[in-house]
Design an enzyme around this catalytic site. Structure first.
Site, mmCIF file in Angstrom:
data_model
loop_
_atom_site.group_PDB
_atom_site.id
_atom_site.type_symbol
_atom_site.label_atom_id
_atom_site.label_comp_id
_atom_site.label_asym_id
_atom_site.label_seq_id
_atom_site.Cartn_x
_atom_site.Cartn_y
_atom_site.Cartn_z
ATOM 1 N N HIS A 199 2.106 2.590 0.499
ATOM 2 C CA HIS A 199 2.332 3.673 -0.451
ATOM 3 C C HIS A 199 1.977 3.274 -1.876
ATOM 4 O O HIS A 199 1.819 2.079 -2.177
ATOM 5 C CB HIS A 199 3.800 4.114 -0.375
ATOM 6 N N ASP A 228 3.910 -0.990 -1.573
ATOM 7 C CA ASP A 228 4.457 -1.784 -0.470
ATOM 8 C C ASP A 228 3.473 -2.039 0.658
ATOM 9 O O ASP A 228 3.866 -2.370 1.774
ATOM 10 C CB ASP A 228 5.696 -1.084 0.091
ATOM 11 N N SER A 281 4.959 10.331 4.410
ATOM 12 C CA SER A 281 5.599 9.516 3.369
ATOM 13 C C SER A 281 5.000 9.703 1.988
ATOM 14 O O SER A 281 5.643 9.375 0.984
ATOM 15 C CB SER A 281 5.538 8.036 3.752
#
Length: 414
Positions: free
Chosen positions: A380, A377, A69
């Site tokens: 990240h 979040d 991610s």
């Protein structure tokens, strides 16, 4: 002191000073002649050109990225559903497949070479692969996991799968490219594969995977060699496909992430002076040490490869530890989340919705000013943090060998 003074003087003055010193040698007492000769030699060394400055800047026609991610520009979203708003709100002003409010480090890397943002390989809508492709997916690991995504949250598209996707893309893109027309405009040229920059940012999820299975720190460390063996195999496979220039990020300080500190049992004695969980960072540092060793071995095994190892861990840890100094605040509080000490709830993540009185509402809105926040979040980074990180690593200060991103195509002496 003499060295410091001499290297701080402008080049033109160094040249003038050298000429005067040489002319004075014959006029000085013998005992001082050696000093003057030494000073002249130091000036000569100062005037030598920097080996890297004499090289031309790299011009990559394409970038192929592999990762999780931290560099996913839409892979997971294409496969399992779009990252919901407010993801993407700062820069794209709409969800963009990225788990952030805006751009990622890989986006800034593409920008630095004047290339468009990388389309996710899995995204069939609106994608243009003429300048490369992104095989990263959020939740990806190097080593395949024996769980479903619903069970663990880890992507089934691990690094071995990503390398297979790349191989298939490499082969099939050239078949379609020969057909010409719009295929030729949307797919990379054959030469691009050997001239491209291959970027890697993966490994973080391999470490947390063990903890989710209730493994001890030592047990997690024990499987790191196997993980890195699989990482090396992926690099070798891509090398066999023609890849030659690799830019490898190590893993960040996972012990500083809100979701780790919220999810796992951490005692007060395990919190370091900057507020991070030491056991998790110790594992990350162990992983990075072994990764650096693996890269060194790859340089020996792949004689035509140029591999740059980038210490992203140190950059991220510095940012979190010195947040205020660098213009940020609340480094351990998620910008987009819901409740708790860290504004993080793994059951109600960023963009989660809930039905209240028959009406569906978003219960995890973002903070007012993401530009001063580090964590987006709980897992990240914000665009502002990603940009700061990119600016630190781009000049080569955290690279081994110490070469900048714009010079990453050049091989240094090994």
């Amino acid at each position: 002191m003499l060295l410091v003074i001499l290297f701080c003087v402008k080049k033109v003055y160094l040249i003038q000073l050298k000429k005067k010193l040489i002319s004075f040698v014959s006029l000085m007492e013998p005992q001082y002649s050696l000093f003057v000769i030494f000073a002249s030699l130091v000036i000569s060394l100062a005037l030598l050109p920097n080996p890297t400055t004499a090289l031309s800047k790299c011009s990559f026609p394409a970038i192929f990225n592999f990762g999780d991610s931290n560099s996913d520009t839409g892979g997971l979203s294409a496969a399992f559903g779009q990252a919901p708003p407010p993801n993407g709100e700062t820069f794209f002003h709409t969800p963009s497949g990225r788990y952030s409010d805006g751009r990622l480090v890989i986006d800034f890397i593409a920008e630095s070479y004047g290339l468009p943002y990388l389309s996710a390989f899995l995204d069939s809508l609106g994608s243009n692969f003429s300048h490369g492709a992104n095989f990263a997916t959020a939740g990806a690991t190097i080593r395949p996991q024996n769980t479903t995504m619903a069970q663990s949250g880890y992507s089934p598209i691990s690094l071995d799968v990503q390398s297979v996707q790349f191989s298939d893309f490499h082969r099939r893109s050239q078949i379609f490219n020969k057909q010409g027309g719009f295929f030729e405009k949307l797919l990379p040229k054959r030469d691009y594969f050997s001239q491209a920059l291959y970027t890697f940012d993966i490994g973080q999820n391999d470490l947390t995977a063990g903890y989710k299975l209730n493994m001890t720190t030592e047990e997690v460390k024990a499987y790191v060699p196997d993980v890195l063996g699989q990482f090396s195999n992926a690099i070798k496979k891509i090398y066999g496909e023609g890849g030659r220039i690799f830019w490898v990020h190590n893993t960040g300080p996972v012990g500083c992430l809100p979701y780790v500190m919220d999810r796992f049992l951490i005692t007060a004695g395990q919190i370091d002076k900057h507020g991070c969980a030491s056991p998790f960072n110790d594992v990350a540092q162990y992983f990075n040490l072994r990764l650096k060793e693996a890269v060194a071995q790859l340089r020996k095994d792949l004689p035509e490869a140029t591999i740059t190892y980038v210490d992203v861990y140190s950059v991220k840890y510095t940012l979190i530890a010195q947040a205020k100094k660098h213009g940020f605040e609340n480094p351990f509080v998620a910008c987009c989340g819901h409740g708790g000490k860290y504004n993080y709830n793994r059951f109600l993540k960023c963009g989660a919705k809930k039905t209240v009185d028959g009406k569906e509402i978003v219960i995890s809105n973002s903070c007012k000013d993401p530009s001063v926040r580090i964590n987006w979040d709980g897992t990240h980074f914000t665009e502002a943090a990603n940009k700061w990180i990119f600016n630190q690593i781009a000049n080569g200060s955290f690279s081994d060998p110490p070469i900048s991103l714009e010079m990453a195509c050049h091989r240094m002496d090994r």
